[in-house]
Design an enzyme around this catalytic site. Structure first.
Site, mmCIF file in Angstrom:
data_model
loop_
_atom_site.group_PDB
_atom_site.id
_atom_site.type_symbol
_atom_site.label_atom_id
_atom_site.label_comp_id
_atom_site.label_asym_id
_atom_site.label_seq_id
_atom_site.Cartn_x
_atom_site.Cartn_y
_atom_site.Cartn_z
ATOM 1 N N HIS A 5 13.726 8.727 11.125
ATOM 2 C CA HIS A 5 12.943 7.787 11.031
ATOM 3 C C HIS A 5 11.374 8.639 11.196
ATOM 4 O O HIS A 5 10.845 8.503 12.209
ATOM 5 C CB HIS A 5 12.924 6.849 12.314
ATOM 6 C CG HIS A 5 12.092 5.541 11.732
ATOM 7 N ND1 HIS A 5 12.399 4.268 12.327
ATOM 8 C CD2 HIS A 5 10.916 5.444 11.184
ATOM 9 C CE1 HIS A 5 11.731 3.311 11.765
ATOM 10 N NE2 HIS A 5 10.527 4.107 11.150
ATOM 11 N N ALA A 20 12.111 2.306 4.529
ATOM 12 C CA ALA A 20 11.499 0.917 4.962
ATOM 13 C C ALA A 20 11.965 0.574 6.354
ATOM 14 O O ALA A 20 11.605 0.855 7.361
ATOM 15 C CB ALA A 20 11.404 -0.084 3.833
ATOM 16 N N ARG A 21 13.116 -0.155 6.252
ATOM 17 C CA ARG A 21 13.900 -0.502 7.451
ATOM 18 C C ARG A 21 15.440 -0.515 7.102
ATOM 19 O O ARG A 21 15.786 -1.002 6.089
ATOM 20 C CB ARG A 21 13.315 -1.964 7.920
ATOM 21 C CG ARG A 21 12.213 -2.148 8.479
ATOM 22 C CD ARG A 21 12.182 -1.333 10.132
ATOM 23 N NE ARG A 21 11.107 -1.218 10.939
ATOM 24 C CZ ARG A 21 9.892 -0.617 10.750
ATOM 25 N NH1 ARG A 21 9.970 0.497 9.991
ATOM 26 N NH2 ARG A 21 8.851 -0.711 11.343
ATOM 27 N N GLY A 49 8.934 8.764 8.817
ATOM 28 C CA GLY A 49 7.913 8.345 7.987
ATOM 29 C C GLY A 49 6.480 8.653 8.289
ATOM 30 O O GLY A 49 5.765 9.185 7.712
ATOM 31 N N ARG A 89 0.734 -1.197 0.037
ATOM 32 C CA ARG A 89 0.081 -0.099 0.086
ATOM 33 C C ARG A 89 0.820 1.160 -0.092
ATOM 34 O O ARG A 89 0.574 2.166 -0.784
ATOM 35 C CB ARG A 89 -1.062 -0.089 1.186
ATOM 36 C CG ARG A 89 -2.007 -1.017 0.850
ATOM 37 C CD ARG A 89 -3.049 -1.013 1.969
ATOM 38 N NE ARG A 89 -3.011 -1.603 3.122
ATOM 39 C CZ ARG A 89 -3.883 -1.702 4.130
ATOM 40 N NH1 ARG A 89 -4.934 -0.826 4.157
ATOM 41 N NH2 ARG A 89 -3.475 -2.289 5.229
ATOM 42 N N ILE A 90 2.064 1.338 0.702
ATOM 43 C CA ILE A 90 2.773 2.350 0.774
ATOM 44 C C ILE A 90 3.451 2.649 -0.579
ATOM 45 O O ILE A 90 3.625 3.758 -1.258
ATOM 46 C CB ILE A 90 3.788 2.222 1.948
ATOM 47 C CG1 ILE A 90 3.194 2.352 3.227
ATOM 48 C CG2 ILE A 90 4.681 3.484 1.858
ATOM 49 C CD1 ILE A 90 4.034 2.128 4.373
ATOM 50 N N GLU A 113 19.928 1.447 13.861
ATOM 51 C CA GLU A 113 19.191 2.651 14.384
ATOM 52 C C GLU A 113 19.219 2.677 15.865
ATOM 53 O O GLU A 113 18.789 1.584 16.633
ATOM 54 C CB GLU A 113 17.656 2.620 13.701
ATOM 55 C CG GLU A 113 16.882 3.874 13.661
ATOM 56 C CD GLU A 113 15.789 3.739 13.050
ATOM 57 O OE1 GLU A 113 16.003 3.202 11.767
ATOM 58 O OE2 GLU A 113 14.643 4.082 13.469
HETATM 59 C C1 DGY Z 1 6.385 1.707 11.009
HETATM 60 O O1 DGY Z 1 5.159 1.980 11.303
HETATM 61 O O2 DGY Z 1 6.666 0.837 10.820
HETATM 62 C C2 DGY Z 1 7.063 2.985 10.483
HETATM 63 O O3 DGY Z 1 8.319 2.506 10.313
HETATM 64 C C3 DGY Z 1 6.805 4.025 11.690
HETATM 65 O O4 DGY Z 1 7.408 5.291 11.195
#
Ligand code: DGY
Length: 326
Positions: free
Chosen positions: A286, A238-239, A288, A161-162, A268
């Site tokens: 971070h 993402a990560r 997002g 979705r993102i 992180e």
């Molecule tokens: C998540 O919800 O996984 C995001 O990384 C938070 O910002």
């Protein structure tokens, strides 16, 4: 007859007060007093006897933590869509439910992806640093040129979705969308489905939106960076561990790729020291999902999950646990 003890609900880090209110009707709520993640001993101590734990992505919840909570534990509600911090096999073994917060941070994360993409390609952070440093400058036809986006290809890794929300925004900027197609989509997105080598070799921007799993750990390593199109950019919201940061710092320093914009880090909150020295990388902490509206909705959804489970309904947004390990 004695009434059963009120369930203990543990919240590992402060959430907006109003979002926590519904928990107070359900039991005894413990909220971490610290403005930082709990240390491992603090977490073990805090969860003892809990029926529900509201966690953050900074909490590592493994079998030891679940055992420290004990048999009363029914749900861990992670206040994030990503759940690589939860050992789901351990959850399945112990019959503990896990939930996340999908659906509420799509736009915020896609917006930040575009913000980072524009910042790195148009050298906005670099320009900000230049002005703050007091360096003399003047408009010039070739001063601080960046890369335009129109007609360029964005290669999206992780067309969930993102990823799709990023694709919509990128298309509005006149970009051509391609995406990594690992398996057929039931509802195929617009854009070109590519293999990873095709995507890396032909994309002007590679944007990561996949979950962190054993399969995606260091997906972008030295070989992948070398396979990227010369002059291209990498964006990671993402990560962190999806990218080998040491290899990335090298690729940015030697010009293998033109630039990168990162919101997440391999270790992180530590950031590779070489990245901090480079001008062609944008570093965000971070952010997002970091809008008031989105973070509030994330907290509300985590709380809704706890309430649903403790009142006997099923979780609202459950995470699938590994089959066969329960
Ligand atoms: C998540 O919800 O996984 C995001 O990384 C938070 O910002």
């Amino acid at each position: 007859m004695t009434s059963p003890a009120a369930p203990r609900i543990v919240v590992t880090r402060g959430l907006p007060a109003a979002t926590l209110r519904p928990l107070r009707d359900l039991g005894e709520v413990w909220i971490s007093p610290h403005d930082r993640p709990l240390t491992s001993p603090e977490l073990h101590e805090a969860v003892r006897g809990a029926s529900a734990i509201v966690t953050m992505l900074t909490d590592r919840i493994d079998g030891d933590v679940l055992d420290a909570a004990g048999p009363s534990l029914r749900i861990v509600a992670n206040t994030a869509v990503g759940y690589d911090n939860l050992d789901l096999t351990a959850f399945a073994h112990r019959g503990v439910l896990a939930t996340n917060t999908p659906g509420v941070l799509i736009d915020a994360t896609a917006d930040l992806t575009m913000a980072l993409l524009l910042t790195v390609t148009r050298r906005v952070a670099e320009g900000d640093r230049l002005i703050r440093s007091g360096t003399a400058w003047s408009w010039d036809i070739s001063f601080m040129l960046g890369a335009g986006l129109q007609g360029k290809r964005i290669g999206i890794v992780g067309m969930g979705r993102i990823g799709r929300a990023v694709a919509t925004r990128a298309a509005a900027f006149g970009m051509e969308v391609a995406y990594l197609a690992r398996r057929p989509h039931t509802d195929p997105p617009d854009g070109a489905p590519l293999t990873l080598p095709e995507l890396l070799a032909t994309s002007d921007i590679v944007s990561l939106h996949c979950p962190l799993t054993a399969e995606t750990h260091h997906l972008i390593d030295a070989d992948a960076l070398a396979a990227m199109k010369p002059g291209s950019f990498l964006v990671n919201t993402a990560r962190g561990p999806i990218v080998d940061e040491t290899a990335l710092a090298r690729a940015l320093a030697d010009g293998t790729i033109a630039g990168a914009a990162l919101d997440v880090y391999e270790h992180e909150p530590e950031v590779h020291p070489d990245l901090r020295e480079l001008d062609n990388v944008v570093l965000a902490p971070h952010l997002g999902s970091a809008t008031v509206e989105t973070r509030t909705r994330m907290a509300e959804l985590a709380v809704e999950n706890v309430r649903a489970v403790l009142t006997g309904a099923g979780p609202v947004t459950p995470i699938d646990l590994p089959v066969g390990s329960g």
